[in-house]
Motif scaffolding. Structure first.
Motif, PDB file in Angstrom:
ATOM      1  N   PHE A 247       0.813  -1.210   0.000  1.00 13.36           N
ATOM      2  CA  PHE A 247       0.000   0.000   0.000  1.00 13.36           C
ATOM      3  C   PHE A 247       0.849   1.263   0.000  1.00 13.36           C
ATOM      4  N   ALA A 248       0.249   2.307  -0.555  1.00 13.48           N
ATOM      5  CA  ALA A 248       0.784   3.661  -0.464  1.00 13.48           C
ATOM      6  C   ALA A 248      -0.101   4.453   0.483  1.00 13.48           C
ATOM      7  N   THR A 249       0.484   5.475   1.108  1.00  9.95           N
ATOM      8  CA  THR A 249      -0.260   6.354   2.009  1.00  9.95           C
ATOM      9  C   THR A 249      -0.169   7.771   1.459  1.00  9.95           C
ATOM     10  N   PRO A 250      -1.069   8.133   0.533  1.00  9.27           N
ATOM     11  CA  PRO A 250      -0.961   9.449  -0.109  1.00  9.27           C
ATOM     12  C   PRO A 250      -1.343  10.616   0.797  1.00  9.27           C
ATOM     13  N   VAL A 251      -2.160  10.350   1.818  1.00  7.74           N
ATOM     14  CA  VAL A 251      -2.606  11.406   2.727  1.00  7.74           C
ATOM     15  C   VAL A 251      -2.415  10.924   4.157  1.00  7.74           C
ATOM     16  N   ALA A 252      -1.793  11.766   4.975  1.00  5.94           N
ATOM     17  CA  ALA A 252      -1.575  11.406   6.377  1.00  5.94           C
ATOM     18  C   ALA A 252      -1.495  12.674   7.221  1.00  5.94           C
ATOM     19  N   GLU A 253      -1.614  12.484   8.522  1.00  2.00           N
ATOM     20  CA  GLU A 253      -1.504  13.576   9.480  1.00  2.00           C
ATOM     21  C   GLU A 253      -0.750  13.056  10.697  1.00  2.00           C
ATOM     22  N   VAL A 254       0.301  13.776  11.085  1.00  2.00           N
ATOM     23  CA  VAL A 254       1.085  13.417  12.264  1.00  2.00           C
ATOM     24  C   VAL A 254       1.271  14.667  13.104  1.00  2.00           C
ATOM     25  N   LYS A 255       0.669  14.680  14.296  1.00  2.00           N
ATOM     26  CA  LYS A 255       0.728  15.851  15.167  1.00  2.00           C
ATOM     27  C   LYS A 255       1.205  15.446  16.551  1.00  2.00           C
ATOM     28  N   ALA A 256       1.941  16.346  17.193  1.00  2.00           N
ATOM     29  CA  ALA A 256       2.347  16.176  18.586  1.00  2.00           C
ATOM     30  C   ALA A 256       2.063  17.478  19.327  1.00  2.00           C
TER      31      ALA A 256
ATOM     32  N   PRO B 218       2.770  14.797   5.210  1.00  2.38           N
ATOM     33  CA  PRO B 218       3.433  13.483   5.174  1.00  2.38           C
ATOM     34  C   PRO B 218       2.731  12.517   4.225  1.00  2.38           C
ATOM     35  N   ASP B 219       3.504  11.631   3.659  1.00  3.69           N
ATOM     36  CA  ASP B 219       2.982  10.497   2.908  1.00  3.69           C
ATOM     37  C   ASP B 219       3.920   9.333   3.129  1.00  3.69           C
ATOM     38  N   GLY B 220       3.584   8.180   2.570  1.00  2.00           N
ATOM     39  CA  GLY B 220       4.444   7.034   2.819  1.00  2.00           C
ATOM     40  C   GLY B 220       3.964   5.788   2.121  1.00  2.00           C
ATOM     41  N   PHE B 221       4.363   4.654   2.676  1.00  2.00           N
ATOM     42  CA  PHE B 221       4.053   3.364   2.074  1.00  2.00           C
ATOM     43  C   PHE B 221       4.255   2.286   3.125  1.00  2.00           C
ATOM     44  N   GLY B 222       3.880   1.061   2.775  1.00  5.10           N
ATOM     45  CA  GLY B 222       4.050  -0.030   3.726  1.00  5.10           C
ATOM     46  C   GLY B 222       3.620  -1.360   3.134  1.00  5.10           C
ATOM     47  N   ALA B 223       3.700  -2.374   3.972  1.00  4.83           N
ATOM     48  CA  ALA B 223       3.349  -3.730   3.550  1.00  4.83           C
ATOM     49  C   ALA B 223       2.847  -4.510   4.753  1.00  4.83           C
ATOM     50  N   ARG B 224       2.021  -5.497   4.464  1.00  4.30           N
ATOM     51  CA  ARG B 224       1.465  -6.362   5.504  1.00  4.30           C
ATOM     52  C   ARG B 224       1.430  -7.799   4.987  1.00  4.30           C
ATOM     53  N   VAL B 225       1.779  -8.751   5.830  1.00  4.37           N
ATOM     54  CA  VAL B 225       1.699 -10.174   5.504  1.00  4.37           C
ATOM     55  C   VAL B 225       0.814 -10.846   6.539  1.00  4.37           C
ATOM     56  N   VAL B 226      -0.149 -11.645   6.081  1.00  6.63           N
ATOM     57  CA  VAL B 226      -1.035 -12.388   6.977  1.00  6.63           C
ATOM     58  C   VAL B 226      -0.912 -13.867   6.658  1.00  6.63           C
TER      59      VAL B 226
END
Length: 218
Positions: free
Chosen positions: A30-39, A53-61
């Motif tokens: 997956f890609a993460t085209p929209v994200a929000e990271v606040k502190a 921010p944006d990003g990407f990732g992977a998952r295995v089940v």
């Protein structure tokens, strides 16, 4: 588009969280085209937010045999436009699902964060855990969905003086369109809202992600 046999629908409903019943494992990319990271450090009045921010990732089940147990591993990364550090999470969990597609999952969560999450170090990391419950189902022949809510404690096992992510709610909703028994397209929203009030701290975090991806069943 191919027609799905009705007897496959209960299995495909489980595929929102698990591989289809006759399959052993699946991979989400997956890609993460929209994200929000606040502190928000309410003790000092200092707020920080990652810039677009944006990003990407992977998952295995993995689903060994035809039993109710499943195993899941996930890695995701977010990075802002400015050099304000990454937010990476690696998860490793085990869960159980029943015949109605209600499931529970326990997982270990490793978090690495930079300034975008209020860290005073570029390589601060913590180890925590989460417990989640969810329900998956087929809304129609061509639309699958799941909803999950859980509680995460991101520094339960190992804290870092430069990063105190704390504990709080995590919620995930997902919609999925099966192109076949082997390929599904999905959209997923995940929101985390951990808090840390220990030792006089008053830290509030928000992590929101919109993911788009493909699931491959093997």
């Amino acid at each position: 588009m191919p027609t799905l046999c009705p007897r496959l629908l209960p299995s495909l409903a489980l595929a929102v969280t698990l591989p289809a019943h006759a399959l052993d494992w699946s991979v989400d990319l997956f890609a993460t085209p929209v994200a929000e990271v606040k502190a928000d450090n309410r003790a000092t009045g200092v707020e920080s937010e990652s810039d677009d921010p944006d990003g990407f990732g992977a998952r295995v089940v993995l689903w060994p045999g035809r039993g109710p147990l499943f195993y899941a591993a996930e890695w995701s990364r977010l990075k802002g436009d400015r050099n304000d550090g990454n937010l990476e999470q690696a998860r490793l969990g085990i869960g159980v699902v029943n015949a109605t597609a209600f499931y529970t999952r326990f997982e270990l969560i490793h978090t690495e964060a930079g300034a975008s999450l209020g860290s005073s170090s570029s390589d601060a990391s913590t180890l925590g855990a989460g417990l989640h419950a969810g329900l998956a189902g087929a809304l129609s022949d061509w639309l699958l969905a799941s909803a999950e809510v859980g509680y995460v404690d991101l520094d339960l096992i190992d804290d870092d003086d430069a990063l105190h992510p704390g504990q709080g709610l995590q919620a995930t909703v997902r919609g999925e369109v099966p192109l076949s028994t082997a390929v599904q397209l999905f959209s997923e929203l995940r929101y985390q809202q951990p808090r840390d009030d220990e030792d006089g701290r008053n830290l509030r975090y928000e992590i929101g992600e919109w993911r788009l991806g493909v699931r491959l069943n093997f």
